[in-house]
Design a protein around this motif. Structure first.
Motif, mmCIF file in Angstrom:
data_model
loop_
_atom_site.group_PDB
_atom_site.id
_atom_site.type_symbol
_atom_site.label_atom_id
_atom_site.label_comp_id
_atom_site.label_asym_id
_atom_site.label_seq_id
_atom_site.Cartn_x
_atom_site.Cartn_y
_atom_site.Cartn_z
ATOM 1 N N SER A 1 1.813 -4.860 5.583
ATOM 2 C CA SER A 1 1.068 -3.710 6.060
ATOM 3 C C SER A 1 0.339 -4.296 7.288
ATOM 4 C CB SER A 1 0.394 -2.611 5.041
ATOM 5 O OG SER A 1 -0.096 -1.391 5.361
ATOM 6 N N ALA B 1 -4.072 0.234 -1.296
ATOM 7 C CA ALA B 1 -4.044 -0.817 -2.347
ATOM 8 C C ALA B 1 -4.874 -1.735 -0.453
ATOM 9 C CB ALA B 1 -2.761 -1.743 -1.971
ATOM 10 N N ASP C 1 -10.320 0.576 1.164
ATOM 11 C CA ASP C 1 -9.294 -0.069 0.392
ATOM 12 C C ASP C 1 -9.698 0.217 -1.121
ATOM 13 O OD1 ASP C 1 -8.446 -1.739 2.602
ATOM 14 O OD2 ASP C 1 -9.168 -3.923 1.750
ATOM 15 N N VAL D 1 -3.390 -1.866 6.412
ATOM 16 C CA VAL D 1 -3.639 -2.423 5.406
ATOM 17 C C VAL D 1 -4.977 -3.867 5.909
ATOM 18 C CG1 VAL D 1 -4.446 -4.681 3.430
ATOM 19 C CG2 VAL D 1 -2.685 -2.650 3.238
ATOM 20 N N ASP E 1 0.505 -1.018 0.184
ATOM 21 C CA ASP E 1 0.086 -0.135 -0.171
ATOM 22 C C ASP E 1 1.127 1.330 0.085
ATOM 23 O OD1 ASP E 1 0.758 -0.191 2.545
ATOM 24 O OD2 ASP E 1 -0.878 0.695 3.635
ATOM 25 N N SER E 2 0.426 2.431 0.928
ATOM 26 C CA SER E 2 1.254 3.341 0.706
ATOM 27 C C SER E 2 3.405 3.327 1.306
ATOM 28 C CB SER E 2 0.213 4.488 1.059
ATOM 29 O OG SER E 2 0.281 4.564 1.877
#
Length: 256
Positions: free
Chosen positions: A67, A44, A78, A70, A16-17
């Motif tokens: 993550s 994500a 999401d 997440v 993700d970020s």
């Protein structure tokens, strides 16, 4: 174009970020002397991860960012728009995602977003960290164990099993939080659940180890509470590449 997934001698990143801003693709590529592509996207979700595991070629080398955000992010937040996969949708339905949730993902993917790149976007260096999202945002996330946590974790494991089935060489990476966020996390029951999850991942592999990556603390390496800046990303990527060149088996690297 997603045809970059056809490259047989490359390394593919998912996350993700934290991974999107925290891995310097150029630095890692130079260190590994391989083409590195990233599918890390801010926000994500588990659906995006399942789709990623479908897209990477067999026998690929893969870096998966484990993550915790997440896992605990509210499902409706999401990203879930990296392409259409009936296999992924079926897996989510089997894990009790509702018809409405499945339908919302289908609608998002009428016009999916590109999900692979050979460049990374990094936050500029600053001597001090920005607050970004307020502390209260993370306190809210960590207030109680979300009811969907096990559901998301089970889907994560399904995707990892898919990578194993495809004979992929997988490295796992847990990117760091600022100490202020670590303090919030340490007081939450969620930490126990996400820590146990690492061992569930490990049980899927015959040769699984955990290792740490210690970042340079002579400079500020954080953009905000949960993202590295360019100095932190370059340092992490250099050290990650060095370890990947010599390590054998499946490793979960925890950066701190």
């Amino acid at each position: 174009m997603n045809n970059k997934f056809s490259n047989q001698n490359a390394v593919f990143i998912w996350g993700d970020s934290q991974a999107y801003y925290g891995i310097d693709v150029k630095e890692l590529s130079n260190k590994l002397e391989k083409k590195v592509y990233t599918s890390a996207i801010p926000g994500a979700g588990i659906y995006d991860f399942l789709l990623f595991t479908e897209q990477v070629p067999e026998n690929s080398e893969v870096i998966v960012s484990v993550s915790k955000l997440v896992q605990i992010r509210r499902k409706e937040n999401d990203f879930n728009r990296t392409g259409l996969s009936f296999w992924a949708l079926k897996k989510m339905y089997n894990e009790d995602y509702s018809i409405n949730e499945i339908y919302s993902i289908i609608k998002l993917n009428i016009k999916p977003k590109r999900n692979i790149s050979e460049t990374s976007e990094l936050f500029a260096y600053s001597d001090s960290m920005e607050i970004g999202l307020p502390i209260s945002h993370f306190e809210d996330y960590y207030r109680e164990v979300p009811t969907f946590l096990e559901q998301k974790q089970d889907l994560y494991l399904i995707g990892i099993k898919n990578l194993i089935r495809k004979n992929c060489k997988v490295s796992f990476l847990e990117l760091p939080y600022h100490s202020k966020l670590v303090n919030i996390e340490s007081k939450s029951l969620i930490k126990k659940e996400t820590d146990v999850f690492k061992y569930k991942i490990g049980k899927l592999f015959n040769n699984f180890k955990m290792d740490t990556i210690s970042l340079n603390n002579n400079k500020n390496v954080f953009k905000d509470l949960s993202h590295l800046n360019s100095v932190g990303a370059k340092d992490l990527s250099n050290k990650l590449g060095t370890k990947m060149l010599v390590d054998e088996g499946t490793i979960l690297y925890t950066a701190q």
